[in-house]
Design a protein around this motif. Structure first.
Motif, PDB file in Angstrom:
ATOM      1  N   GLU A 261       0.826  -1.204   0.000  1.00 49.48           N
ATOM      2  CA  GLU A 261       0.000   0.000   0.000  1.00 49.48           C
ATOM      3  C   GLU A 261       0.865   1.262   0.000  1.00 49.48           C
ATOM      4  OE1 GLU A 261      -3.806  -1.831   2.535  1.00 49.48           O
ATOM      5  OE2 GLU A 261      -2.336  -0.509   3.499  1.00 49.48           O
ATOM      6  N   ILE A 262       1.909   1.253   0.806  1.00 53.25           N
ATOM      7  CA  ILE A 262       2.772   2.434   0.882  1.00 53.25           C
ATOM      8  C   ILE A 262       3.557   2.620  -0.412  1.00 53.25           C
ATOM      9  CG2 ILE A 262       4.798   3.395   2.062  1.00 53.25           C
ATOM     10  CD1 ILE A 262       2.173   3.757   3.544  1.00 53.25           C
ATOM     11  N   ARG A 263       4.021   1.549  -1.007  1.00 52.79           N
ATOM     12  CA  ARG A 263       4.725   1.659  -2.283  1.00 52.79           C
ATOM     13  C   ARG A 263       3.818   2.262  -3.349  1.00 52.79           C
ATOM     14  NH1 ARG A 263       9.290  -0.858  -3.523  1.00 52.79           N
ATOM     15  NH2 ARG A 263       8.490  -1.518  -5.556  1.00 52.79           N
ATOM     16  N   ALA A 264       2.552   1.847  -3.345  1.00 51.35           N
ATOM     17  CA  ALA A 264       1.587   2.413  -4.288  1.00 51.35           C
ATOM     18  C   ALA A 264       1.364   3.891  -3.992  1.00 51.35           C
ATOM     19  CB  ALA A 264       0.266   1.644  -4.205  1.00 51.35           C
ATOM     20  N   LYS A 265       1.328   4.239  -2.710  1.00 55.27           N
ATOM     21  CA  LYS A 265       1.151   5.648  -2.328  1.00 55.27           C
ATOM     22  C   LYS A 265       2.337   6.497  -2.783  1.00 55.27           C
ATOM     23  CE  LYS A 265      -1.606   7.358  -0.177  1.00 55.27           C
ATOM     24  NZ  LYS A 265      -2.777   8.225  -0.511  1.00 55.27           N
ATOM     25  N   ILE A 266       3.553   5.959  -2.657  1.00 56.35           N
ATOM     26  CA  ILE A 266       4.741   6.687  -3.098  1.00 56.35           C
ATOM     27  C   ILE A 266       4.647   7.020  -4.578  1.00 56.35           C
ATOM     28  CG2 ILE A 266       7.239   6.487  -3.491  1.00 56.35           C
ATOM     29  CD1 ILE A 266       7.378   4.813  -0.922  1.00 56.35           C
ATOM     30  N   GLU A 290      12.400   0.616  -2.696  1.00 55.75           N
ATOM     31  CA  GLU A 290      13.047  -0.045  -3.826  1.00 55.75           C
ATOM     32  C   GLU A 290      12.276   0.180  -5.132  1.00 55.75           C
ATOM     33  OE1 GLU A 290      14.669  -4.492  -5.167  1.00 55.75           O
ATOM     34  OE2 GLU A 290      13.422  -4.237  -3.376  1.00 55.75           O
ATOM     35  N   GLY A 291      12.959   0.741  -6.118  1.00 56.00           N
ATOM     36  CA  GLY A 291      12.377   0.950  -7.434  1.00 56.00           C
ATOM     37  C   GLY A 291      11.416   2.116  -7.543  1.00 56.00           C
ATOM     38  N   THR A 292      11.222   2.882  -6.463  1.00 53.34           N
ATOM     39  CA  THR A 292      10.248   3.988  -6.502  1.00 53.34           C
ATOM     40  C   THR A 292      10.891   5.329  -6.838  1.00 53.34           C
ATOM     41  OG1 THR A 292      10.512   4.528  -4.153  1.00 53.34           O
ATOM     42  CG2 THR A 292       8.883   2.831  -4.718  1.00 53.34           C
ATOM     43  N   GLY A 293      12.201   5.427  -6.658  1.00 49.00           N
ATOM     44  CA  GLY A 293      12.869   6.706  -6.865  1.00 49.00           C
ATOM     45  C   GLY A 293      12.866   7.603  -5.637  1.00 49.00           C
ATOM     46  N   ALA A 294      12.181   7.197  -4.586  1.00 48.84           N
ATOM     47  CA  ALA A 294      12.144   8.002  -3.362  1.00 48.84           C
ATOM     48  C   ALA A 294      13.442   7.843  -2.578  1.00 48.84           C
ATOM     49  CB  ALA A 294      10.966   7.588  -2.494  1.00 48.84           C
ATOM     50  N   ARG A 295      13.861   8.916  -1.950  1.00 53.28           N
ATOM     51  CA  ARG A 295      15.039   8.880  -1.092  1.00 53.28           C
ATOM     52  C   ARG A 295      14.622   8.498   0.330  1.00 53.28           C
ATOM     53  NH1 ARG A 295      15.436  13.310  -4.305  1.00 53.28           N
ATOM     54  NH2 ARG A 295      14.520  14.693  -2.743  1.00 53.28           N
TER      55      ARG A 295
END
Length: 329
Positions: A261-266, A290-295
């Motif tokens: 859910e959080i990965r989708a939110k990111i 991982e794979g989201t581009g977020a720091r």
């Protein structure tokens, strides 16, 4: 003759020791003050400066959500003339010990202090942006009203209000007033010192509030995710844009479903940064981003690594601001 002289000298030394040493130590023990968490300890220490040092219960990186009293803590509480805590919504481990204190002890629940503005607990963790906007508007509306209405049922408020209230410097100023009044009640001889220190501390808090507003203004509109929802007061004060929290309950492991859910939110919000906390396991962060581009960054609402003392509250706020700017800027 020599023996009589030695005896007289011994008696004199014994009298001096009885008069001077115990008088000092008894005074120190008679005015013991205990504080639950480091940010509150800093405020109490600031008001007490020059008239004693309060004892801190959570000294390191422990979380108040999971802390267990040590025997030394229980002893300090039993001897305390004054105890300061946020309240049962945060330091559940103190509910029974505080209830068992002697009636003469001054017990201060700072979440109930006059002038402290409480925000409702945000349901869930991955809240939508408009929900934060409502909380932000409510906070400013409350600030315009003056004192918060404390005639409501406090037991119900404990269940519905966010307890991380120290992260708003305006709340800190209100708490300083409550701390001063309680200490003056416990130690009337030092009331003038407490009053002077409180005035200086509130002026310093006002100046830091203005500086933080300028420092954090460029971050408005930049979404981020925190480990758990502990920063609502900071966000409301400075108009920040949180997109959610990894965990809904810091006492429980994060599930695979929650991570998804959080990965989708990111991805959906374009979240720039995900913040861990030193009190909780960091390993999950790599999986989340991982794979989201977020720091990734680190936020600490309690100041786990800070040295206790009057400056710790200001160092805590400065550290939060630096972490937010470094990751979001």
């Amino acid at each position: 003759m020599i023996r009589k002289t030695v005896i007289r000298a011994s008696v004199i030394l014994l009298v001096c020791a009885t008069v001077f040493v115990p008088a000092w130590s008894q005074a120190a023990e008679a005015h013991s003050v205990v504080v639950s968490i480091k940010p509150l300890h800093a405020l109490v220490a600031g008001v007490m400066a020059g008239a004693g040092t309060p004892k801190l219960l959570l000294e390191g990186g422990q979380s108040p959500h999971t802390y267990t009293l040590k025997p030394s803590d229980a002893h300090a509480l039993a001897q305390a003339d004054a105890v300061f805590w946020i309240g049962p919504a945060l330091e559940d481990f103190l509910v029974k010990p505080i209830a068992a204190l002697p009636r003469a002890s001054v017990r201060v629940t700072l979440s109930e202090a006059a002038g402290v503005h409480l925000l409702p607990i945000r349901e869930g963790g991955a809240w939508e942006p408009h929900a934060h906007g409502d909380a932000h508007d409510d906070a400013h509306h409350a600030a315009g009203k003056g004192n918060h209405d404390h005639d409501h049922d406090h037991e119900g408020a404990v269940q519905s209000r966010d307890p991380h209230l120290w992260l708003d410097p305006a709340n800190a100023q209100a708490m300083v007033d409550a701390i001063e009044a309680a200490l003056a009640q416990a130690r009337p001889a030092d009331a003038a010192t407490f009053h002077r220190n409180a005035a200086d501390l509130k002026a310093r808090l006002g100046a830091r509030d203005s500086a933080l507003a300028n420092q954090l203004a460029p971050l408005k509109g930049r979404p981020y995710i925190v480990y758990h929802d502990a920063y609502q007061y900071l966000e409301a004060r400075y108009g920040l844009s949180p997109a959610g929290a990894i965990t809904l309950d810091p006492d429980r492991p994060v599930s695979a479903k929650r991570i998804a859910e959080i990965r989708a939110k990111i991805t959906a919000t374009g979240t720039a940064c995900v913040f861990a906390e030193p009190q909780f396991p960091p390993a999950i962060m790599a999986t989340v981003v991982e794979g989201t581009g977020a720091r990734t960054g680190l936020l600490d609402p309690l100041g786990a690594d800070l040295s206790p003392g009057p400056d710790a509250y200001f160092t805590l706020l400065d550290g939060l601001a630096r972490s937010l700017v470094a990751c979001l800027g």
